[in-house]
Design a protein around this motif. Structure first.
Motif, PDB file in Angstrom:
ATOM      1  N   GLN A   1       8.489  -6.831 -14.679  1.00  0.00           N
ATOM      2  CA  GLN A   1       7.990  -5.465 -14.498  1.00  0.00           C
ATOM      3  C   GLN A   1       6.680  -5.455 -13.716  1.00  0.00           C
ATOM      4  N   ILE A   2       5.773  -6.315 -14.105  1.00  0.00           N
ATOM      5  CA  ILE A   2       4.443  -6.341 -13.496  1.00  0.00           C
ATOM      6  C   ILE A   2       4.503  -6.700 -12.015  1.00  0.00           C
ATOM      7  N   THR A   3       5.491  -7.482 -11.611  1.00  0.00           N
ATOM      8  CA  THR A   3       5.622  -7.848 -10.202  1.00  0.00           C
ATOM      9  C   THR A   3       6.482  -6.851  -9.424  1.00  0.00           C
ATOM     10  N   ASN A   4       6.830  -5.737 -10.042  1.00  0.00           N
ATOM     11  CA  ASN A   4       7.497  -4.635  -9.354  1.00  0.00           C
ATOM     12  C   ASN A   4       6.397  -3.642  -8.971  1.00  0.00           C
ATOM     13  N   PRO A   5       6.164  -3.418  -7.668  1.00  0.00           N
ATOM     14  CA  PRO A   5       5.046  -2.550  -7.256  1.00  0.00           C
ATOM     15  C   PRO A   5       5.085  -1.144  -7.857  1.00  0.00           C
TER      16      PRO A   5
ATOM     17  N   ALA B   1       0.846  -1.203   0.000  1.00  0.00           N
ATOM     18  CA  ALA B   1       0.000   0.000   0.000  1.00  0.00           C
ATOM     19  C   ALA B   1       0.880   1.251   0.000  1.00  0.00           C
ATOM     20  N   LYS B   2       1.933   1.239   0.806  1.00  0.00           N
ATOM     21  CA  LYS B   2       2.857   2.376   0.858  1.00  0.00           C
ATOM     22  C   LYS B   2       3.577   2.551  -0.483  1.00  0.00           C
ATOM     23  N   ALA B   3       3.914   1.446  -1.141  1.00  0.00           N
ATOM     24  CA  ALA B   3       4.568   1.520  -2.458  1.00  0.00           C
ATOM     25  C   ALA B   3       3.629   2.137  -3.499  1.00  0.00           C
ATOM     26  N   ILE B   4       2.347   1.800  -3.426  1.00  0.00           N
ATOM     27  CA  ILE B   4       1.367   2.388  -4.343  1.00  0.00           C
ATOM     28  C   ILE B   4       1.270   3.898  -4.093  1.00  0.00           C
ATOM     29  N   ILE B   5       1.235   4.287  -2.830  1.00  0.00           N
ATOM     30  CA  ILE B   5       1.173   5.714  -2.499  1.00  0.00           C
ATOM     31  C   ILE B   5       2.422   6.430  -3.003  1.00  0.00           C
ATOM     32  N   ALA B   6       3.590   5.855  -2.782  1.00  0.00           N
ATOM     33  CA  ALA B   6       4.845   6.480  -3.228  1.00  0.00           C
ATOM     34  C   ALA B   6       4.879   6.624  -4.749  1.00  0.00           C
ATOM     35  N   ALA B   7       4.432   5.599  -5.459  1.00  0.00           N
ATOM     36  CA  ALA B   7       4.416   5.661  -6.932  1.00  0.00           C
ATOM     37  C   ALA B   7       3.423   6.709  -7.422  1.00  0.00           C
ATOM     38  N   THR B   8       2.310   6.851  -6.715  1.00  0.00           N
ATOM     39  CA  THR B   8       1.311   7.863  -7.080  1.00  0.00           C
ATOM     40  C   THR B   8       1.891   9.259  -6.902  1.00  0.00           C
TER      41      THR B   8
ATOM     42  N   SER C   1       4.120  -1.556 -11.664  1.00  0.00           N
ATOM     43  CA  SER C   1       2.715  -1.923 -11.884  1.00  0.00           C
ATOM     44  C   SER C   1       1.775  -0.781 -11.509  1.00  0.00           C
ATOM     45  N   THR C   2       2.108  -0.056 -10.443  1.00  0.00           N
ATOM     46  CA  THR C   2       1.286   1.098 -10.067  1.00  0.00           C
ATOM     47  C   THR C   2       1.374   2.178 -11.135  1.00  0.00           C
ATOM     48  N   THR C   3       2.586   2.439 -11.618  1.00  0.00           N
ATOM     49  CA  THR C   3       2.774   3.454 -12.660  1.00  0.00           C
ATOM     50  C   THR C   3       2.005   3.071 -13.917  1.00  0.00           C
ATOM     51  N   ALA C   4       2.008   1.787 -14.262  1.00  0.00           N
ATOM     52  CA  ALA C   4       1.263   1.320 -15.431  1.00  0.00           C
ATOM     53  C   ALA C   4      -0.234   1.517 -15.221  1.00  0.00           C
ATOM     54  N   PHE C   5      -0.720   1.188 -14.022  1.00  0.00           N
ATOM     55  CA  PHE C   5      -2.140   1.403 -13.722  1.00  0.00           C
ATOM     56  C   PHE C   5      -2.479   2.889 -13.816  1.00  0.00           C
TER      57      PHE C   5
END
Length: 196
Positions: free
Chosen positions: A137-141, A76-83, A144-148
């Motif tokens: 790539q897809i299994t790198n949080p 979750a923190k990785a998704i926030i950081a990527a955002t 994958s977040t950046t792609a989403f």
């Protein structure tokens, strides 16, 4: 796959496999109901987060919530950081985390062997065969977040859409309304970790 084996897999994994997309338990099977959030989430020594920005339309339907382990919290923190790195607002992180909660329960899933009849991987269950990237790539949080988020940016008006519509437009799930059940937990996570 016969229906008895399929039911066993779904029961054990808590995931539904349809159309190459993982789908979590529907709201009817929610572990714990969640109620409306406060208008502002305040943490000691941190700027307040406006829950109205995180959930501008209010939650839709019954909400699900799961207890997160350290790995899920880190995801979750990785998704926030990527955002943040993508220069997108907190609402994008809420949509991303809710999507990941639905797709993988915030678990960075690798190939599941015979249990996975498609090539869906990672936090968002993205497929290499659909052009999301390589398995690595897809299994790198962050990737994958950046792609989403790249997909989300291409959705006209995503900022003003209900979460489930924005997520569904990017993911094209067999269960388009399932994302809505995770909005409160996703918003709570963003409120908790956005300013860390």
């Amino acid at each position: 796959m016969n229906s008895m084996l399929r039911k066993s897999i779904l029961g054990v994994a808590g995931l539904a496999f349809t159309g190459g997309v993982f789908a979590g338990p529907i709201a009817a099977h929610a572990a714990e109901p969640v109620h409306a959030a406060p208008a502002v989430a305040v943490q000691a020594g941190k700027p307040a987060v406006d829950m109205g920005k995180l959930i501008p339309h209010g939650v839709q339907g019954a909400q699900s919530k799961i207890a997160l382990n350290d790995e899920q919290t880190a995801d979750a923190k990785a998704i926030i950081a990527a955002t943040k790195k993508a220069g997108m607002p907190e609402r994008a992180a809420v949509i991303s985390i809710a999507t990941s909660l639905q797709e993988s329960k915030l678990e960075n899933l690798g190939h599941l062997g015979d249990q996975n009849d498609h090539d869906s991987l990672g936090l968002f269950q993205q497929r290499p065969s659909s052009g999301w990237g390589t398995p690595e790539q897809i299994t790198n949080p962050e990737y994958s977040t950046t792609a989403f988020l790249k997909g989300l940016k291409q959705v006209d008006g995503w900022q003003d859409m209900p979460l489930t519509k924005a997520a569904q437009t990017v993911q094209v799930s067999a269960y388009p309304d399932a994302y809505a059940q995770w909005e409160q937990q996703a918003a709570d996570l963003v409120a908790q970790y956005w300013n860390n």
